[in-house]
Motif scaffolding. Sequence first.
Motif, PDB file in Angstrom:
ATOM      1  N   UNK A  86      95.993  32.551  36.175  1.00  0.00           N
ATOM      2  CA  UNK A  86      94.553  32.735  35.987  1.00  0.00           C
ATOM      3  C   UNK A  86      93.846  32.952  37.329  1.00  0.00           C
ATOM      4  N   UNK A  87      94.274  32.198  38.333  1.00  0.00           N
ATOM      5  CA  UNK A  87      93.686  32.357  39.666  1.00  0.00           C
ATOM      6  C   UNK A  87      93.998  33.746  40.196  1.00  0.00           C
ATOM      7  N   UNK A  88      95.254  34.169  40.060  1.00  0.00           N
ATOM      8  CA  UNK A  88      95.636  35.517  40.499  1.00  0.00           C
ATOM      9  C   UNK A  88      94.794  36.587  39.804  1.00  0.00           C
ATOM     10  N   UNK A  89      94.610  36.435  38.501  1.00  0.00           N
ATOM     11  CA  UNK A  89      93.831  37.404  37.739  1.00  0.00           C
ATOM     12  C   UNK A  89      92.377  37.426  38.210  1.00  0.00           C
ATOM     13  N   UNK A  90      91.796  36.253  38.428  1.00  0.00           N
ATOM     14  CA  UNK A  90      90.414  36.183  38.905  1.00  0.00           C
ATOM     15  C   UNK A  90      90.266  36.838  40.278  1.00  0.00           C
ATOM     16  N   UNK A  91      91.219  36.602  41.166  1.00  0.00           N
ATOM     17  CA  UNK A  91      91.184  37.216  42.494  1.00  0.00           C
ATOM     18  C   UNK A  91      91.324  38.730  42.382  1.00  0.00           C
ATOM     19  N   UNK A  92      92.229  39.188  41.533  1.00  0.00           N
ATOM     20  CA  UNK A  92      92.427  40.626  41.354  1.00  0.00           C
ATOM     21  C   UNK A  92      91.168  41.295  40.780  1.00  0.00           C
ATOM     22  N   UNK A  93      90.535  40.659  39.806  1.00  0.00           N
ATOM     23  CA  UNK A  93      89.301  41.206  39.231  1.00  0.00           C
ATOM     24  C   UNK A  93      88.206  41.266  40.295  1.00  0.00           C
ATOM     25  N   UNK A  94      88.076  40.212  41.087  1.00  0.00           N
ATOM     26  CA  UNK A  94      87.094  40.217  42.172  1.00  0.00           C
ATOM     27  C   UNK A  94      87.340  41.338  43.158  1.00  0.00           C
ATOM     28  N   UNK A 137      91.944  40.351  50.140  1.00  0.00           N
ATOM     29  CA  UNK A 137      90.850  40.237  51.109  1.00  0.00           C
ATOM     30  C   UNK A 137      91.449  40.284  52.512  1.00  0.00           C
ATOM     31  N   UNK A 138      91.861  41.473  52.967  1.00  0.00           N
ATOM     32  CA  UNK A 138      92.565  41.569  54.251  1.00  0.00           C
ATOM     33  C   UNK A 138      91.741  41.086  55.440  1.00  0.00           C
ATOM     34  N   UNK A 139      90.413  41.042  55.307  1.00  0.00           N
ATOM     35  CA  UNK A 139      89.566  40.567  56.396  1.00  0.00           C
ATOM     36  C   UNK A 139      89.838  39.113  56.742  1.00  0.00           C
ATOM     37  N   UNK A 195      97.490  19.985  42.438  1.00  0.00           N
ATOM     38  CA  UNK A 195      98.443  20.589  43.359  1.00  0.00           C
ATOM     39  C   UNK A 195      97.959  21.996  43.686  1.00  0.00           C
ATOM     40  N   UNK A 196      98.008  22.349  44.947  1.00  0.00           N
ATOM     41  CA  UNK A 196      97.608  23.688  45.375  1.00  0.00           C
ATOM     42  C   UNK A 196      98.815  24.615  45.294  1.00  0.00           C
ATOM     43  N   UNK A 197      98.614  25.780  44.731  1.00  0.00           N
ATOM     44  CA  UNK A 197      99.648  26.808  44.690  1.00  0.00           C
ATOM     45  C   UNK A 197      99.510  27.615  45.984  1.00  0.00           C
ATOM     46  N   UNK A 198     100.335  27.319  46.961  1.00  0.00           N
ATOM     47  CA  UNK A 198     100.215  27.970  48.276  1.00  0.00           C
ATOM     48  C   UNK A 198     100.559  29.446  48.201  1.00  0.00           C
ATOM     49  N   UNK A 199     101.301  29.849  47.176  1.00  0.00           N
ATOM     50  CA  UNK A 199     101.559  31.274  46.973  1.00  0.00           C
ATOM     51  C   UNK A 199     100.264  32.032  46.722  1.00  0.00           C
ATOM     52  N   UNK A 200      99.358  31.429  45.953  1.00  0.00           N
ATOM     53  CA  UNK A 200      98.053  32.052  45.699  1.00  0.00           C
ATOM     54  C   UNK A 200      97.264  32.144  47.006  1.00  0.00           C
ATOM     55  N   UNK A 201      97.312  31.099  47.813  1.00  0.00           N
ATOM     56  CA  UNK A 201      96.602  31.107  49.095  1.00  0.00           C
ATOM     57  C   UNK A 201      97.130  32.236  49.977  1.00  0.00           C
ATOM     58  N   UNK A 202      98.437  32.401  50.038  1.00  0.00           N
ATOM     59  CA  UNK A 202      99.023  33.484  50.832  1.00  0.00           C
ATOM     60  C   UNK A 202      98.648  34.862  50.283  1.00  0.00           C
ATOM     61  N   UNK A 203      98.664  35.002  48.967  1.00  0.00           N
ATOM     62  CA  UNK A 203      98.359  36.297  48.355  1.00  0.00           C
ATOM     63  C   UNK A 203      96.899  36.700  48.512  1.00  0.00           C
TER      64      UNK A 203
END
Length: 106
Positions: free
Chosen positions: A4-12, A47-49, A34-42
């Motif tokens: 869900x987090x990945x999808x929200x980030x992709x939509x944004x 947002x390459x900035x 628990x933090x999914x550090x994979x999401x943090x890395x992705x």
Amino acid sequence: MPADVDLAIEIGHELGIYRGCRSVLIDLRRFVGVIDWGVVRRMGRYAPWVHGAGTKLAYLLREEGLALMAVTACHYPRAHHNAFRDEGAARAWLRGDPLLPRNLAA
């Protein structure tokens, strides 16, 4: 859920929400889990900035939250990271307002 987090980030990203944004407020004061550090890395893919030296990440943390900020800072070492307990102070720092001297006796 991480998907869900990945999808929200992709939509944004598709909506252009992250384009040119250089200041981020991350409120972790109520976070439990628990933090999914994979999401943090992705996040850098969308947002390459966030990899740039001009990016500012302000974290609103509880007492025990400094470790979360430290790990995130390792993923994005060129960005400026700062921890706060007060949202107004965090927003002022993101805007570039001068920080008031701290009263160490308080």
